[in-house]
Design a protein around this motif. Structure first.
Motif, PDB file in Angstrom:
ATOM      1  N   PHE A   1       0.764  -1.224  -0.134  1.00 59.68           N
ATOM      2  CA  PHE A   1      -0.049  -0.088  -0.085  1.00 59.68           C
ATOM      3  C   PHE A   1       0.944   1.395   0.043  1.00 59.68           C
ATOM      4  CE2 PHE A   1      -2.277   3.247   2.625  1.00 59.68           C
ATOM      5  CZ  PHE A   1      -3.018   3.532   1.745  1.00 59.68           C
TER       6      PHE A   1
ATOM      7  N   ARG B   1      -0.447   7.936  -2.455  1.00 59.41           N
ATOM      8  CA  ARG B   1      -1.093   7.759  -3.814  1.00 59.41           C
ATOM      9  C   ARG B   1      -2.361   7.036  -3.563  1.00 59.41           C
ATOM     10  NH1 ARG B   1       3.863   5.751  -6.367  1.00 59.41           N
ATOM     11  NH2 ARG B   1       2.772   3.808  -7.068  1.00 59.41           N
TER      12      ARG B   1
ATOM     13  N   GLU C   1      -2.914   3.869  -3.137  1.00 54.64           N
ATOM     14  CA  GLU C   1      -2.853   2.966  -4.136  1.00 54.64           C
ATOM     15  C   GLU C   1      -2.206   1.907  -3.645  1.00 54.64           C
ATOM     16  OE1 GLU C   1      -1.029   2.233  -8.791  1.00 54.64           O
ATOM     17  OE2 GLU C   1      -0.287   4.002  -7.419  1.00 54.64           O
TER      18      GLU C   1
ATOM     19  N   VAL D   1      -0.419  -1.775  -4.860  1.00 60.62           N
ATOM     20  CA  VAL D   1       0.382  -2.443  -6.121  1.00 60.62           C
ATOM     21  C   VAL D   1       0.823  -3.855  -5.630  1.00 60.62           C
ATOM     22  CG1 VAL D   1       1.324  -0.377  -6.988  1.00 60.62           C
ATOM     23  CG2 VAL D   1       2.645  -1.606  -5.397  1.00 60.62           C
TER      24      VAL D   1
ATOM     25  N   HIS E   1      -9.097  -6.897  -5.482  1.00 60.71           N
ATOM     26  CA  HIS E   1      -9.996  -5.984  -4.786  1.00 60.71           C
ATOM     27  C   HIS E   1     -11.134  -6.636  -4.576  1.00 60.71           C
ATOM     28  CE1 HIS E   1     -12.210  -2.391  -3.824  1.00 60.71           C
ATOM     29  NE2 HIS E   1     -11.555  -2.783  -2.793  1.00 60.71           N
TER      30      HIS E   1
END
Length: 577
Positions: free
Chosen positions: A80, A84, A86, A88, A273
């Protein structure tokens, strides 16, 4: 039987340790081994971020936890990036050598040969060094060499072995052939003792059994890591190290070539997700099955009020078992290396797909055979000696990293002169195409061997976010039990409201479609729960230990970071500040 003998690390008594999770204000590292956790903490103290810490911890584990920590294996990272918002993921799973075929481990008559279990012929092309390097290149902040050097120092100067490691090494180096069968069912060829380079790497200089406090030095591994530190990851995949790996393969009947090593690439992939009760759950996508299986189980269970009945109620356990059964059926029939097989990730993790599957969950157990639309015959199990580490830094970045050699000590074969063990990951392919058995052998087509293909994995590094901030970082070893261990940790935190320590310590359960049995960990389950499961048609068995979920739980109200080492293994540690 000598006092230093231990049939298996996994059968050791549940470890002692802190009675509650360690509490930290700023950052935390939790891993299987205390020296490695401390290495990761020091990186954070110096200003490194979560990726820097995870890379340094992973290299240190390659020295201090040789049963699973590695540079000769592979794995996955879920990260994490707080600024951002985000997530990845990085795939550094091993690949099949170019010379491998779907019949590599079959006799001319189609019988499964045992050589996938141990020896250089059992190894896939290792990915750990490339994977750690790719994550560092894209997200790290400190110098690469600075992150590898602590591992060099640990290998060169040595470290005092724990009682657990001493027993584990002795079991590999000193047991006779009959006792070797107790280790992992592989018989001869499944011990460090069967490979001269492994004996040279791990035997005490005086040849006596290891005892707690002895210092383990690994000069060949130190030299290999030093080259990787100074010359970067290319030093592992080309030049002297690669030449020696390929030379050992030719001498020992293995398949990995210089070309296999030079062409290996780690891959950044899209995360899996899902949502559960409003929390965002992120996991690893194919070739890991962990993300899909975990999200699918949570989707199936979200329709039930599990908390109302409680985690030990037979109806709760029945529903969890039926979710596991269906998710593992999907795993066997749909998930494989996405570079070779079209895996419909979005569909498999959708609420609509879970709705379809949930319709078949009834008041009694569904026979596993009823889920399949292909013949089921009359065991090849994934290794349980993987290892997981969790990191959270002061800026809110997090890493869940799971990597492995497959079985404990992988192939059992150290590459001569290099000091590291090679994996035996080729056994994670479906080795007998077309044959799926009630005992657990899976022969579905998506995961058969092909040159350059990555074998299916159960590794499930997982990060849960609440309102865009880290709530939980977790993962585990345990072969096919891994997603179910992760499921229990997630449910314990988010559904049952258990404390961080209780969430990790609580007993777990496992069902993997085939074999069609439910295993309950430990002996603390209420008799009413066990009988209630049997009344619903479940075949219930017990298992001593399941998983090793080193986790981080953040209190959303106070911001306190709970580093929770799993006390099922005695050498684990939460370290932070």
């Amino acid at each position: 039987m000598p006092p230093w003998f231990a049939p298996s690390v996994a059968l050791l008594a549940v470890a002692t340790g802190p009675s509650s999770a360690e509490e930290f204000a700023t950052y935390a590292v939790v891993s299987q081994e205390s020296h490695a956790s401390d290495v990761g903490r020091e990186v954070l103290r110096k200003g490194g971020n979560a990726i820097d810490s995870a890379v340094a911890t992973a290299f240190a584990l390659a020295v201090t936890h040789p049963a699973a920590g590695n540079i000769g294996g592979g794995g996955f990272i879920v990260a994490f990036v707080a600024d951002r918002g985000e997530v990845v993921t990085y795939d550094f799973r091993e690949r099949a050598p170019r010379a491998a075929t779907e019949r590599t481990y079959l006799s001319p008559e189609g019988r499964l040969l045992p050589r996938y279990r141990a020896g250089l012929w059992a190894g896939g092309v290792p990915g750990t060094v490339r994977g750690l390097a790719l994550a560092h290149e894209q997200l790290g902040t400190l110098d690469w060499a600075e992150l590898v050097r602590p591992a060099v120092d640990l290998a060169e100067r040595g470290f005092p072995v724990s009682d657990t490691l001493a027993r584990s090494l002795n079991a590999q180096l000193f047991v006779d052939d009959g006792a070797a069968d107790l280790l992992d069912g592989s018989g001869r060829g499944a011990r460090l003792a069967d490979f001269p380079a492994s004996v040279a790497a791990f035997r005490k200089p005086d040849g006596t059994p290891w005892v707690e406090g002895d210092v383990l030095r690994q000069p060949d591994l130190a030299a290999t890591l030093s080259r990787v530190a100074e010359d970067g990851p290319d030093a592992f995949y080309a030049g002297e190290i690669a030449d020696r790996i390929a030379e050992a393969m030719r001498a020992g009947g293995g398949l990995i070539s210089e070309e296999d090593l030079e062409s290996y690439e780690a891959v950044r992939r899209a995360p899996v997700h899902g949502t559960f009760r409003g929390f965002d759950v992120f996991g690893m996508g194919p070739p890991s099955s962990g993300g899909i299986v975990t999200v699918l189980m949570l989707n199936l269970l979200e329709r039930f009020d599990l908390a109302a009945d409680g985690p030990e109620d037979p109806e709760t356990l029945h529903r969890i078992t039926e979710a596991m059964r269906r998710a593992f059926f999907v795993r066997a029939t749909e998930i494989a290396d996405p570079d070779f097989v079209d895996v419909p990730v979005d569909e498999l993790t959708s609420k609509d797909f879970a709705d379809e599957l949930a319709g078949s969950i009834g008041p009694i157990a569904t026979p596993s055979e009823d889920l399949a639309d292909f013949p089921i015959a009359g065991l090849v199990a994934e290794g349980t000696d993987t290892t997981h580490l969790s990191v959270l830094d002061g800026d809110g970045n997090a890493v869940a990293l799971t990597y492995t050699l497959e079985q404990g000590y992988g192939s059992k074969a150290v590459v001569p002169g290099l000091g590291f063990l090679l994996n035996n990951e080729m056994g994670d392919f479906n080795l007998v195409p077309g044959v799926t058995s009630t005992s657990g052998l899976i022969g579905t087509r998506p995961n058969v061997i092909a040159p350059g293909k990555r074998m299916l994995s159960s590794m499930s590094p997982t990060i849960v976010l609440e309102d865009g901030k880290v709530r939980l970082v977790t993962g585990s070893p345990g072969g096919r039990t891994i997603p179910n261990t992760v499921l229990w940790v997630v449910l314990n935190v988010l559904e049952f409201g258990r404390s961080p320590r209780e969430a990790v310590d609580a007993p777990r359960s496992h069902h993997s479609w085939f074999p069609d049995r439910l295993t309950l960990e430990g002996d603390s389950w209420p008799e009413a729960a066990i009988q209630g499961l049997r009344d619903r048609g479940h075949r219930v068995r017990s298992t001593p230990l399941q998983g090793d979920a080193h986790s981080i739980v953040v209190d959303p109200g106070t911001g306190i970071i709970h580093g929770v080492n799993d006390r099922r293994r005695s050498t684990s540690k939460a370290s932070g500040g």
